[in-house]
Design a protein around this motif. Structure first.
Motif, PDB file in Angstrom:
ATOM      1  N   HIS A  99       5.280  -4.797  -6.814  1.00 54.81           N
ATOM      2  CA  HIS A  99       6.608  -4.713  -7.069  1.00 54.81           C
ATOM      3  C   HIS A  99       7.136  -4.363  -5.720  1.00 54.81           C
ATOM      4  CE1 HIS A  99       7.499  -0.240  -6.441  1.00 54.81           C
ATOM      5  NE2 HIS A  99       6.191  -0.065  -6.788  1.00 54.81           N
ATOM      6  N   CYS A 100       8.576  -4.747  -5.609  1.00 56.75           N
ATOM      7  CA  CYS A 100       9.472  -4.282  -4.575  1.00 56.75           C
ATOM      8  C   CYS A 100      10.816  -3.551  -5.264  1.00 56.75           C
ATOM      9  CB  CYS A 100       9.725  -5.569  -3.931  1.00 56.75           C
ATOM     10  SG  CYS A 100      10.576  -6.944  -5.003  1.00 56.75           S
ATOM     11  N   GLY A 124      10.875  -3.987 -11.157  1.00 57.54           N
ATOM     12  CA  GLY A 124      10.415  -3.370  -9.849  1.00 57.54           C
ATOM     13  C   GLY A 124      10.881  -2.008  -9.930  1.00 57.54           C
ATOM     14  N   SER A 127      11.752  -6.528  -7.983  1.00 55.69           N
ATOM     15  CA  SER A 127      10.438  -7.615  -8.280  1.00 55.69           C
ATOM     16  C   SER A 127      11.200  -9.193  -8.573  1.00 55.69           C
ATOM     17  CB  SER A 127       9.785  -7.171  -9.670  1.00 55.69           C
ATOM     18  OG  SER A 127       8.989  -6.246  -8.890  1.00 55.69           O
ATOM     19  N   GLY A 150       8.217  -8.910  -4.415  1.00 55.78           N
ATOM     20  CA  GLY A 150       6.979  -8.661  -5.226  1.00 55.78           C
ATOM     21  C   GLY A 150       6.389  -9.760  -5.983  1.00 55.78           C
TER      22      GLY A 150
END
Length: 159
Positions: free
Chosen positions: A76-77, A131, A80, A84
């Protein structure tokens, strides 16, 4: 033959259930990989590892070997949407390449031993839907799910 599949999006409750399952060990049964860069400040999922997206490509071969026995990965970021999913796809592509290399007919005995030792990896590569932005919205007050949370990073501008 590769055991590779495209990464799939999963909802936060899947990760939440893993974190709350005391029989599951992070880094052994699953691994949460947070690929945020400077935006990592402000909190993260408990037990996750931060591998900035800018560093992932050069570290990928080493990371795959280091975490080869972990059956489930969750990337994830912040939301996402880009980093991600891109990281998850890079990981999955590297798994596929690794599987293909291990399956190739090898010319030397040493190469055959190395290929046999590597074998194919069976990892489910996932992307956390929404995310960390969605995660913190749902679970920011739960210290068992979020570490180092700083609310001011998540306050939306009201202009």
């Amino acid at each position: 033959m590769s055991t590779y599949t495209r990464p799939t999006f999963v909802d936060g409750n899947v990760v939440k259930d893993l974190l709350e399952d005391k029989s599951k060990v992070p880094g052994k049964d699953y691994l949460i990989i947070d690929v945020r860069d400077s935006d990592y400040a402000g909190g993260h999922i408990r037990g996750s590892v931060n591998i900035p997206s800018s560093e992932l490509p050069e570290k990928l071969p080493t990371l795959i070997e280091e975490h080869k026995d972990v059956p489930q990965l969750f990337f994830h970021c912040a939301m996402s949407q880009i980093r991600g999913p891109k990281a998850a796809n890079r990981w999955a592509d590297a798994l596929a390449a690794r599987d293909e290399a291990a399956a190739e007919v090898v010319a030397t005995e040493r190469a055959a031993v190395e290929a046999a030792n590597k074998g194919t990896l069976k990892q489910q590569v996932n992307i956390l839907r929404g995310g960390f932005g969605e995660w913190q919205r749902l679970y920011k007050d739960d210290k068992n799910l979020v570490e180092d949370y700083e609310a001011e990073y998540w306050i939306e501008d009201q202009y």
